[in-house]
Design a protein around this motif. Sequence first.
Motif, PDB file in Angstrom:
ATOM      1  N   ALA A  36      -2.637   3.730  -4.691  1.00  0.00           N
ATOM      2  CA  ALA A  36      -1.625   3.554  -3.637  1.00  0.00           C
ATOM      3  C   ALA A  36      -1.562   2.096  -3.177  1.00  0.00           C
ATOM      4  O   ALA A  36      -0.474   1.521  -3.051  1.00  0.00           O
ATOM      5  N   TYR A  39      -0.105  -0.057  -5.903  1.00  0.00           N
ATOM      6  CA  TYR A  39       1.350   0.128  -5.997  1.00  0.00           C
ATOM      7  C   TYR A  39       2.053  -0.657  -4.892  1.00  0.00           C
ATOM      8  O   TYR A  39       3.046  -1.332  -5.129  1.00  0.00           O
ATOM      9  N   ARG A  40       1.506  -0.581  -3.668  1.00  0.00           N
ATOM     10  CA  ARG A  40       2.125  -1.308  -2.545  1.00  0.00           C
ATOM     11  C   ARG A  40       2.130  -2.809  -2.813  1.00  0.00           C
ATOM     12  O   ARG A  40       3.096  -3.499  -2.532  1.00  0.00           O
ATOM     13  N   TYR A  43       4.779  -3.455  -5.439  1.00  0.00           N
ATOM     14  CA  TYR A  43       6.122  -3.281  -4.892  1.00  0.00           C
ATOM     15  C   TYR A  43       6.473  -4.430  -3.949  1.00  0.00           C
ATOM     16  O   TYR A  43       7.592  -4.952  -3.989  1.00  0.00           O
ATOM     17  N   ILE A 132      12.756  -6.581   5.725  1.00  0.00           N
ATOM     18  CA  ILE A 132      11.478  -7.120   5.235  1.00  0.00           C
ATOM     19  C   ILE A 132      11.617  -7.538   3.779  1.00  0.00           C
ATOM     20  O   ILE A 132      11.155  -8.604   3.375  1.00  0.00           O
ATOM     21  N   LEU A 136      10.999 -11.220   2.452  1.00  0.00           N
ATOM     22  CA  LEU A 136       9.968 -11.494   1.436  1.00  0.00           C
ATOM     23  C   LEU A 136      10.581 -12.164   0.209  1.00  0.00           C
ATOM     24  O   LEU A 136       9.969 -13.039  -0.403  1.00  0.00           O
ATOM     25  N   ARG A 150      -2.655 -11.001   2.559  1.00  0.00           N
ATOM     26  CA  ARG A 150      -3.281 -11.178   3.881  1.00  0.00           C
ATOM     27  C   ARG A 150      -2.885 -10.047   4.839  1.00  0.00           C
ATOM     28  O   ARG A 150      -3.727  -9.399   5.429  1.00  0.00           O
ATOM     29  N   TYR A 151      -1.581  -9.867   4.998  1.00  0.00           N
ATOM     30  CA  TYR A 151      -1.116  -8.901   6.007  1.00  0.00           C
ATOM     31  C   TYR A 151      -0.895  -7.496   5.447  1.00  0.00           C
ATOM     32  O   TYR A 151      -1.093  -6.512   6.144  1.00  0.00           O
ATOM     33  N   GLY A 152      -0.462  -7.427   4.205  1.00  0.00           N
ATOM     34  CA  GLY A 152      -0.205  -6.109   3.625  1.00  0.00           C
ATOM     35  C   GLY A 152      -1.476  -5.416   3.166  1.00  0.00           C
ATOM     36  O   GLY A 152      -1.589  -4.203   3.254  1.00  0.00           O
ATOM     37  N   VAL A 175      -0.840 -18.947   3.353  1.00  0.00           N
ATOM     38  CA  VAL A 175      -0.628 -17.884   4.351  1.00  0.00           C
ATOM     39  C   VAL A 175       0.098 -18.479   5.566  1.00  0.00           C
ATOM     40  O   VAL A 175       1.058 -17.894   6.082  1.00  0.00           O
ATOM     41  N   HIS A 179       3.744 -17.406   6.619  1.00  0.00           N
ATOM     42  CA  HIS A 179       3.887 -16.820   7.948  1.00  0.00           C
ATOM     43  C   HIS A 179       5.045 -17.477   8.701  1.00  0.00           C
ATOM     44  O   HIS A 179       5.908 -16.804   9.273  1.00  0.00           O
TER      45      HIS A 179
ATOM     46  N   LEU B  57       3.585  -4.384   7.411  1.00  0.00           N
ATOM     47  CA  LEU B  57       3.533  -4.619   5.956  1.00  0.00           C
ATOM     48  C   LEU B  57       2.742  -3.545   5.194  1.00  0.00           C
ATOM     49  O   LEU B  57       3.141  -3.185   4.094  1.00  0.00           O
ATOM     50  N   GLY B  61       6.759  -0.248   1.342  1.00  0.00           N
ATOM     51  CA  GLY B  61       6.591   0.104  -0.070  1.00  0.00           C
ATOM     52  C   GLY B  61       5.545   1.165  -0.324  1.00  0.00           C
ATOM     53  O   GLY B  61       4.861   1.127  -1.356  1.00  0.00           O
ATOM     54  N   PRO B  63       3.993   4.371  -1.674  1.00  0.00           N
ATOM     55  CA  PRO B  63       4.450   5.108  -2.865  1.00  0.00           C
ATOM     56  C   PRO B  63       4.666   6.590  -2.585  1.00  0.00           C
ATOM     57  O   PRO B  63       4.066   7.156  -1.676  1.00  0.00           O
TER      58      PRO B  63
END
Lengths: 201, 175
Positions: A36, A39-40, A43, A132, A136, A150-152, A175, A179, B57, B61, B63
């Motif tokens: 997961a 994948y994020r 993506y 977003i 991005l 960093r943030y995700g 970063v 930012h 964030l 996305g 999944p």
Amino acid sequence: MTDERLAMRAEIDAIVSRALNGDQTGYAELYDRFSASLYRLCYSLLLNEQDAEDILQESFLYAFKNLQRFDSRKASLKTWLYTIAISRCRNTYRRKRFITVDITQWLGLELKAPPAEAPEAAAIRRDASESISNALQELSPRLREAIVLRYGQGMTYREISEVMGCPQKTAESRVRLGHERLRKALQPVGLGLLEELLRVH
Amino acid sequence: MVRFKYRYCKVHMARYLSGDLADPVRRRVARFIDENEDCYREYMRHREFAQNLERSLPTFGRPNPQRLDAVWSTLQAELQTPQPQSAWFSDFGSRSNLQFSYALAVLAITIALMLPLAIGYRAAPLALDFPRAPHYAVVVRPVARALSGAPSFATVEPGSRGTASLLQSTPAPRF
């Protein structure tokens, strides 16, 4: 490193050993733990579902076939997997440098929201996600990688520098720059939209 | 000084908020935030935005679990697919792919070099008979005598090689 992190690392090392000894459930467990977030990451970097799935599959295939090469003394499995995925994402940017048209946008199609979602919530979610996504997309690939890691993904600067293959100072400045650019890009939209995204999820 | 403080804070703000600054720098940034209004505003803006990003964030996305399951099925199928090549060849190919390519290249060059010998190659004569540039000879002969009797005229002919056979005289000027 904190005790919690050390314990988690030891646990993952044990799963890797099991997988290397031919235990198929070890592979499944590794996939469950990391798919997961991987994948994020894909993506958020590629901003395309199909590409993200392809990279996810390629990365795991490579990682599982080369699991004996993984050295837990050098890096954590998460860092190793992320390095594999990022390098594949970079290849995809290069391939798609001149083809940036999303066919679904071009044809005026929209991805369907999950069936349980109310139309109003779906609209808000779509707006927030699009904002977003656009913000991005305005960042250069390197800045996007730094921000997403960093943030995700909540990585430390040291981990970011390992995954991106750059010095820690470079990771920090990327970063910071990312930012600032992201803040400028999202200023017209307003931070309220991000809050909406959180509320819907 | 105010601008310096502001710039200093701006540069270090992201790391200040994530707690990655060394103690002396962190203390200095904290002091500037306390003392300077612009620094404080920058801090608040930064903090709010960073918090928003940190919360939003990770949800971006996310999944679909069914899609992840589908990827896992494909992955399993690919992992269980037997290699089409024999074990010896696949091992050879994976380990020494580069060496194999180099060996092929060296073999091709060797064959290319040996080929003339194999088909009866003879060394070309060293002295090649290239067509020569025309040789100019200057022949000076008294062809006419002027009033004073002194001047004489010369002709230059290509390919004469010093022979007089092709020599032609220029008519003497008449006064």
